[in-house]
Scaffold this active site. Structure first.
Site, PDB file in Angstrom:
ATOM      1  N   GLU A 116       0.818  -1.222   0.000  1.00 56.47           N
ATOM      2  CA  GLU A 116       0.000   0.000   0.000  1.00 56.47           C
ATOM      3  C   GLU A 116       0.846   1.264   0.000  1.00 56.47           C
ATOM      4  O   GLU A 116       0.514   2.250  -0.665  1.00 56.47           O
ATOM      5  CB  GLU A 116      -0.916  -0.015   1.233  1.00 56.47           C
ATOM      6  CG  GLU A 116      -1.958   1.055   1.262  1.00 56.47           C
ATOM      7  CD  GLU A 116      -2.981   0.892   0.136  1.00 56.47           C
ATOM      8  OE1 GLU A 116      -2.864   1.664  -0.831  1.00 56.47           O
ATOM      9  OE2 GLU A 116      -3.859   0.025   0.228  1.00 56.47           O
ATOM     10  N   GLY A 175      12.192  19.784   2.953  1.00 60.76           N
ATOM     11  CA  GLY A 175      12.158  18.314   3.029  1.00 60.76           C
ATOM     12  C   GLY A 175      11.131  17.692   2.102  1.00 60.76           C
ATOM     13  O   GLY A 175      10.861  16.490   2.194  1.00 60.76           O
ATOM     14  N   LYS A 182       4.617   4.436 -10.083  1.00 57.60           N
ATOM     15  CA  LYS A 182       3.351   4.263  -9.356  1.00 57.60           C
ATOM     16  C   LYS A 182       2.205   3.946 -10.320  1.00 57.60           C
ATOM     17  O   LYS A 182       1.343   3.124 -10.016  1.00 57.60           O
ATOM     18  CB  LYS A 182       3.050   5.526  -8.550  1.00 57.60           C
ATOM     19  CG  LYS A 182       4.064   5.732  -7.429  1.00 57.60           C
ATOM     20  CD  LYS A 182       3.997   7.123  -6.869  1.00 57.60           C
ATOM     21  CE  LYS A 182       4.990   7.313  -5.742  1.00 57.60           C
ATOM     22  NZ  LYS A 182       5.136   8.728  -5.371  1.00 57.60           N
TER      23      LYS A 182
END
Ligand SMILES: NC(=O)c1ccc[n+]([C@@H]2O[C@H](COP(=O)([O-])OP(=O)(O)OC[C@H]3O[C@@H](n4cnc5c(N)ncnc54)[C@H](OP(=O)(O)O)[C@@H]3O)[C@@H](O)[C@H]2O)c1
Length: 412
Positions: free
Chosen positions: A118, A176, A194
Site C-alpha cells: 500500500e 524536506g 506508481k
C-alpha cells in the site's frame, strides 16, 4: 500464515531509514492496538541495515518481513528469499514492484503467502486496497491522479508566488519535500512507477515501468502558470491509466492543466489525490499526504494488520491489453509572435487545416511582439504535434511554441 495463538508476530525489518525508523517507532507505540485489531501483538525481531544484522538470521527469526530498503538490488533478493521461505512481505518499494511485479507476485503465489505494498503508491491514500478489494469486481475505466507530492508542491508554489522552477525546487529541498537528487520526482519517473503498479491492479494486465511514457515538469515556465490562471486553469503532474476501447490501454505521466471545479484542481502542496472511474461507480476521489516517514510507516502498519487479519486479494493478470500512445487530448498552446496583421488568422488556418478548433485565446502585446495563449479542443496528439510543427515554421514566430495538455472536462 498459520495461527499461533497469542504468541507475538515477529517482524524482520529490512531498512531503518526515514520510513523504517518511523515504522519501528510505530510498532512500539501501536503494538497493543494491532493486538486488539487482529489478536496478535507485533514485535520487531531483527533489523537489517548496511551496518547491522544478518539477513539469514533475521529471516529465520521472523514470521513476517517488512522491506524498507528501497531500490531493486538487495531489496529484490531479500523479498524473493522471504517469500520463498513462506514469509508474508510488506514493502513500500515502488521501483521493485514496477520493475519486477510479475516475478514477485508469481513467487508469492507459488509460496502461498501475501505481498502487500500500500505504501508504494500515493502515500497514505489506501488506493491499492480500494482497487484490489472494494473495486475488485468492478470494471474500472480510468485511474488517474496526482501521485507525486514533490512536483505538486513545486507547481502549487510556482502558481501561488510566480517564482521560477529552480527557486521553488530549492525551497522544496529546504522544507524536506524534495530529496537532494530530485531527478526521478521532477522528470516524472517516480509517478510512472506508481502508475505502472496502479494500471496492473486496475486493469489486471502485466505492465512494467519501461512501458509507461512519462514527461516531467522541468521546462514549465512561470508565465505558463500566469496565463493559465487567466484561462481559469491550474497545472498538475498527472498519472493517467485509461482503458481505450476493447483491448487498448494508455498509461502515461504528463503535466496537465485542469479547469477549476475539477476534483483534482484544488489539491495543492505535497499532497496526492487519486480518482477511479467506472460505469458502475461514476467516480471516486481520495486525497491525502503523499509521503513522509510517519505517514508512510502508518500505511506499512496497515498492511501488517491486513496480513494478520487474513486472506489476500488475488493479483493475477487476466488479459494482455495493447498499450497505445496516440490518444486524444485538449492542449494549451503558448506562442510568441511578431505583432503584425494576420498572425492570428495564419495560426488559426494551420490549426483548422489539421482539424483542430480553438476553445479560448488570450492575446497580449509585448513591444513589437505579441503573445498568443490559447486552449484548443480535443484532438489526437499526433494531429496536434503536426500542427505545432507547422506553426513553428511560420515567419511570425519569435520562439519555439510551448504546449501543455489540458483536461477539458468542466465539473460543476
Ligand atoms: N521517505 C518517504 O517518504 C517514502 C514514501 C513512500 C515510499 N518510500 C519508500 O520506502 C522505502 C524506504 O525509503 P526511506 O526514505 O526510508 O529510505 P532511507 O531513509 O534511505 O533508508 C533506507 C534504509 O535501508 C538501509 N539499506 C540501504 N541499502 C541497504 C543494503 N544494501 N542492505 C541493508 N540495508 C540497506 C539503510 O541502511 P543504513 O541505515 O545503514 O543507511 C537504511 O536503513 C523506499 O522503497 C522508498 O521508495 C519512502
Amino acid at each position: 500464515m498459520s495461527e499461533q495463538g497469542s504468541k507475538p508476530v515477529r517482524i524482520g525489518l529490512l531498512g531503518r531509514g526515514t520510513v523504517g525508523g518511523a515504522f519501528a517507532a510505530l510498532i512500539a507505540e501501536r503494538a497493543a492496538a494491532v493486538e486488539a485489531a487482529c489478536g496478535r501483538r507485533p514485535e520487531i525481531s531483527g533489523v537489517l541495515t548496511r551496518g547491522e544484522g544478518d539477513f539469514d538470521e533475521i529471516l529465520a527469526a521472523s514470521d513476517l518481513v517488512v522491506e524498507l530498503i528501497g531500490g531493486t538490488g538487495p531489496a529484490r533478493e531479500h523479498v524473493l528469499a522471504a517469500l520463498r521461505a513462506g514469509r508474508p512481505v510488506v514493502t513500500a518499494n515502488k521501483q521493485l514492484l514496477a520493475q519486477h511485479g510479475d516475478e514477485l507476485f508469481e513467487v508469492a503465489r507459488e509460496a502461498g503467502v501475501q505481498i502487500r505494498f500500500e505504501a508504494a503508491v500515493a502515500g497514505v491514500i489506501p488506493i491499492v486496497r480500494v482497487i484490489q478489494e472494494s473495486f475488485g469486481a468492478t470494471e474500472i475505466s480510468k485511474v488517474f491522479g496526482i501521485v507525486n507530492g514533490t512536483t505538486n508542491f513545486i507547481l502549487s508554489e510556482m502558481a501561488a508566488t510566480g517564482a521560477a522552477y529552480e527557486d521553488v525546487l530549492e525551497r522544496a529541498k529546504e522544507l524536506g519535500y524534495a530529496e537532494s537528487d530530485p531527478s526521478d520526482d521532477v522528470n516524472g519517473a517516480d509517478a510512472a512507477a506508481k502508475m505502472a503498479i496502479l494500471a496492473r491492479l486496475a486493469f489486471h494486465t502485466p505492465i512494467t515501468l519501461a512501458e509507461v511514457a512519462y514527461e516531467g515538469i522541468e521546462t514549465i515556465q512561470p508565465d505558463d502558470l500566469a496565463y493559465a490562471k487567466e484561462l481559469g486553469l491550474s497545472l498538475k503532474l498527472l498519472g493517467v491509466a485509461e482503458r481505450r476501447g476493447e483491448a487498448d490501454l494508455s498509461v502515461r505521466v504528463f503535466p496537465c492543466f485542469l479547469y477549476g471545479g475539477h476534483p483534482l484542481a484544488p489539491v495543492s502542496g505535497p499532497f496526492n489525490a487519486v480518482m477511479v472511474e467506472a460505469p458502475a461507480i461514476t467516480e471516486v476521489t481520495m486525497s491525502g499526504p503523499g509521503a513522509g516517514g510517519t505517514q508512510t510507516a502508518s500505511a506499512v502498519l496497515g498492511d501488517v494488520v491486513s496480513i494478520l487479519a487474513g486472506e489476500a486479494p488475488v493479483s493475477r493478470p487476466r488479459e494482455r491489453l495493447n498499450l497505445v500512445t496516440d490518444v486524444g487530448s485538449s492542449f494549451y498552446l503558448h506562442l510568441e509572435v511578431a505583432d503584425r496583421p494576420g498572425v492570428l488568422a495564419r495560426i488559426a488556418q494551420v490549426l483548422g487545416d489539421n482539424g483542430i478548433s480553438v476553445k479560448s485565446v488570450v492575446q497580449r502585446g509585448i513591444g513589437d511582439d505579441a503573445r498568443l495563449v490559447m486552449v484548443v479542443h480535443e484532438c489526437l496528439e499526433s494531429q496536434f504535434a503536426a500542427a505545432v510543427e507547422e506553426i513553428g515554421r511560420l515567419d511570425d514566430m519569435r520562439s519555439a511554441p510551448r504546449s501543455i495538455r489540458v483536461i477539458e472536462e468542466e465539473f460543476v
